[in-house]
Design a protein around this motif. Structure first.
Motif, PDB file in Angstrom:
ATOM      1  N   UNK A 107       0.979  -1.127   0.142  1.00 30.38           N
ATOM      2  CA  UNK A 107       0.178  -0.207  -0.011  1.00 30.38           C
ATOM      3  C   UNK A 107       0.872   1.351  -0.137  1.00 30.38           C
ATOM      4  N   UNK A 108       1.944   1.480   1.023  1.00 34.05           N
ATOM      5  CA  UNK A 108       2.702   2.419   1.229  1.00 34.05           C
ATOM      6  C   UNK A 108       3.657   2.769  -0.264  1.00 34.05           C
ATOM      7  N   UNK A 109       3.981   1.642  -0.994  1.00 35.18           N
ATOM      8  CA  UNK A 109       4.784   1.829  -2.210  1.00 35.18           C
ATOM      9  C   UNK A 109       4.081   1.975  -3.549  1.00 35.18           C
ATOM     10  N   UNK A 110       2.808   1.373  -3.460  1.00 35.65           N
ATOM     11  CA  UNK A 110       1.918   1.258  -4.673  1.00 35.65           C
ATOM     12  C   UNK A 110       2.299   0.400  -5.554  1.00 35.65           C
ATOM     13  N   UNK A 111       2.827  -0.889  -5.028  1.00 37.59           N
ATOM     14  CA  UNK A 111       3.121  -2.012  -5.793  1.00 37.59           C
ATOM     15  C   UNK A 111       2.274  -3.101  -5.434  1.00 37.59           C
ATOM     16  N   UNK A 112       2.282  -4.046  -6.371  1.00 43.32           N
ATOM     17  CA  UNK A 112       1.697  -5.185  -6.222  1.00 43.32           C
ATOM     18  C   UNK A 112       2.098  -6.535  -5.414  1.00 43.32           C
ATOM     19  N   UNK A 113       3.575  -6.524  -5.197  1.00 44.24           N
ATOM     20  CA  UNK A 113       4.259  -7.461  -4.443  1.00 44.24           C
ATOM     21  C   UNK A 113       5.379  -6.903  -3.986  1.00 44.24           C
ATOM     22  N   UNK A 114       5.502  -7.517  -2.604  1.00 44.17           N
ATOM     23  CA  UNK A 114       7.112  -7.276  -2.319  1.00 44.17           C
ATOM     24  C   UNK A 114       8.307  -8.490  -2.453  1.00 44.17           C
ATOM     25  N   UNK A 115       9.052  -8.169  -2.620  1.00 41.32           N
ATOM     26  CA  UNK A 115      10.191  -9.197  -2.841  1.00 41.32           C
ATOM     27  C   UNK A 115      11.020  -9.301  -1.643  1.00 41.32           C
ATOM     28  N   UNK A 116      11.648 -10.536  -1.607  1.00 45.85           N
ATOM     29  CA  UNK A 116      12.293 -10.823  -0.015  1.00 45.85           C
ATOM     30  C   UNK A 116      13.659 -11.567  -0.509  1.00 45.85           C
ATOM     31  N   UNK A 117      14.729 -11.308   0.375  1.00 42.84           N
ATOM     32  CA  UNK A 117      15.862 -12.103   0.218  1.00 42.84           C
ATOM     33  C   UNK A 117      16.084 -12.694   1.529  1.00 42.84           C
ATOM     34  N   UNK A 118      16.536 -13.950   1.346  1.00 38.48           N
ATOM     35  CA  UNK A 118      16.841 -14.806   2.605  1.00 38.48           C
ATOM     36  C   UNK A 118      18.214 -15.223   2.461  1.00 38.48           C
ATOM     37  N   UNK A 119      18.977 -14.658   3.318  1.00 40.49           N
ATOM     38  CA  UNK A 119      20.390 -14.959   3.465  1.00 40.49           C
ATOM     39  C   UNK A 119      20.847 -14.725   4.979  1.00 40.49           C
ATOM     40  N   UNK A 120      22.091 -15.093   5.314  1.00 41.28           N
ATOM     41  CA  UNK A 120      22.540 -15.077   6.594  1.00 41.28           C
ATOM     42  C   UNK A 120      24.127 -14.879   6.748  1.00 41.28           C
ATOM     43  N   UNK A 121      24.588 -14.508   7.735  1.00 42.60           N
ATOM     44  CA  UNK A 121      25.991 -14.079   8.033  1.00 42.60           C
ATOM     45  C   UNK A 121      26.682 -15.637   7.673  1.00 42.60           C
ATOM     46  N   UNK A 122      26.044 -16.753   8.142  1.00 41.04           N
ATOM     47  CA  UNK A 122      26.803 -18.002   8.204  1.00 41.04           C
ATOM     48  C   UNK A 122      26.495 -18.689   6.616  1.00 41.04           C
ATOM     49  N   UNK A 123      25.909 -17.938   5.614  1.00 34.91           N
ATOM     50  CA  UNK A 123      25.608 -18.721   4.618  1.00 34.91           C
ATOM     51  C   UNK A 123      26.376 -17.861   3.526  1.00 34.91           C
TER      52      UNK A 123
END
Length: 326
Positions: A223-239
């Protein structure tokens, strides 16, 4: 010895399993911490013939041990974020070029040519400390984009708002990568109607806001960015590998990474697709540390190796998996 070319050219499940078993044998032989863990579990390496029979090292070991699989000099030390006095994870990197190839190839696999994007990064908590693997990756992607508009933002929201609006209206493809609380701060200051921008959240309120369930969070961000989907990144220090979600919170792995979902009551057994459990990650690019990590995240696995992250274990110990964590 396993060549990195064997890892980055995996194209099917059979290849993945064959390479994973080779990596297991290599790390069982050369990683003293992992070998001791396997010995405590009374694992006979000759009997390990499938992904589900490989032991997964609890992620807390990166807080208390040097998890390395060779004796080469340390090129980079990545560390996790943490509050004052908290023991943080340390990932000792003996060949940073493998990390670079992993995130560059992973980005290309999911998003295409980096030069097609302006990369904007809103990562205040990460920028304000040393040793972030995420900052290392984003700095490199900004450089590789070859776009003079690409760059980092700390608290200069007005400048970022102006740039985002201008770039988006010009038709330029943009990726805005942000820590969750900072993205929420931004849309509270200024609502957007973006047409050509990908919003990618990297998770984490970092103690700045109350945690939210993903559906509620993504609804607010859309709603705030006016986009239809939010992308995500799954990573961590140990990877060294990252999984990406192009929307709806469903992550997909690059070809050198897979996850298994372990039973929360019995860390050495697995649950069926669609059932909730602890996330075990196989990251074959972690060849020089440990490729088999039992995380403290909860999730579900779906067909085609896609998965969802549902939260974290409430307690600090992973039940049945903390034999050596001191």
């Amino acid at each position: 010895m396993i060549a990195t070319s064997d890892i980055f050219t995996i194209s099917n499940q059979k290849q993945f399993e064959k390479t994973a078993l080779k990596v297991f044998r290599h790390q069982r032989e050369h990683n003293l911490v992992y070998r001791e863990f396997c010995d405590l579990l009374k694992i006979n390496p000759q009997e390990v013939k499938s992904l589900t029979s490989i032991p997964f090292l609890p992620i807390q070991f990166f807080k208390s041990h040097a998890v390395v699989s060779n004796t080469n000099p340390i090129q980079e030390t990545f560390s996790s974020s943490g509050t004052t006095g908290m023991i943080t994870s340390k990932h000792l990197i003996t060949d940073v070029s493998i990390y670079e190839e992993s995130y560059r190839s992973g980005f290309t696999q999911f998003y295409g040519n980096i030069e097609d994007y302006v990369v904007l990064a809103l990562l205040p908590s990460y920028l304000e400390r040393d040793g972030s693997s995420l900052i290392y990756m984003i700095e490199d992607l900004i450089r590789l984009s070859k776009q003079k508009e690409s760059g980092f933002y700390l608290h200069n929201h007005e400048e970022l708002i102006e740039k985002l609006e201008k770039l988006d209206q010009s038709g330029q493809n943009v990726i805005l990568i942000g820590v969750t609380y900072a993205l929420l701060d931004l849309i509270e200051k200024h609502p957007f109607k973006l047409q050509n921008t990908i919003i990618m959240e990297t998770g984490g309120m970092k103690g700045k806001r109350k945690e939210m369930i993903r559906e509620e969070l993504h609804e607010q961000l859309c709603a705030g960015f006016g986009v239809t989907a939010i992308h995500s990144e799954y990573g961590m220090t140990e990877l060294l590998a990252q999984a990406y979600s192009l929307g709806n919170g469903i992550f997909e792995c690059p070809s050198w990474m897979q996850i298994l979902i372990r039973d929360t009551e019995d860390a050495l057994s697995y649950v069926k697709e669609g059932k909730t459990g602890g996330i075990n990650v196989i990251d074959l690019t972690n060849i020089n540390s440990c490729s088999f990590i039992a995380t403290q995240d909860l999730g579900k696995k779906y067909p085609n190796n896609s998965f969802e992250v549902l939260g974290r274990f409430d307690n600090s110990d992973i039940r049945g998996c903390n034999l050596m964590v001191l």
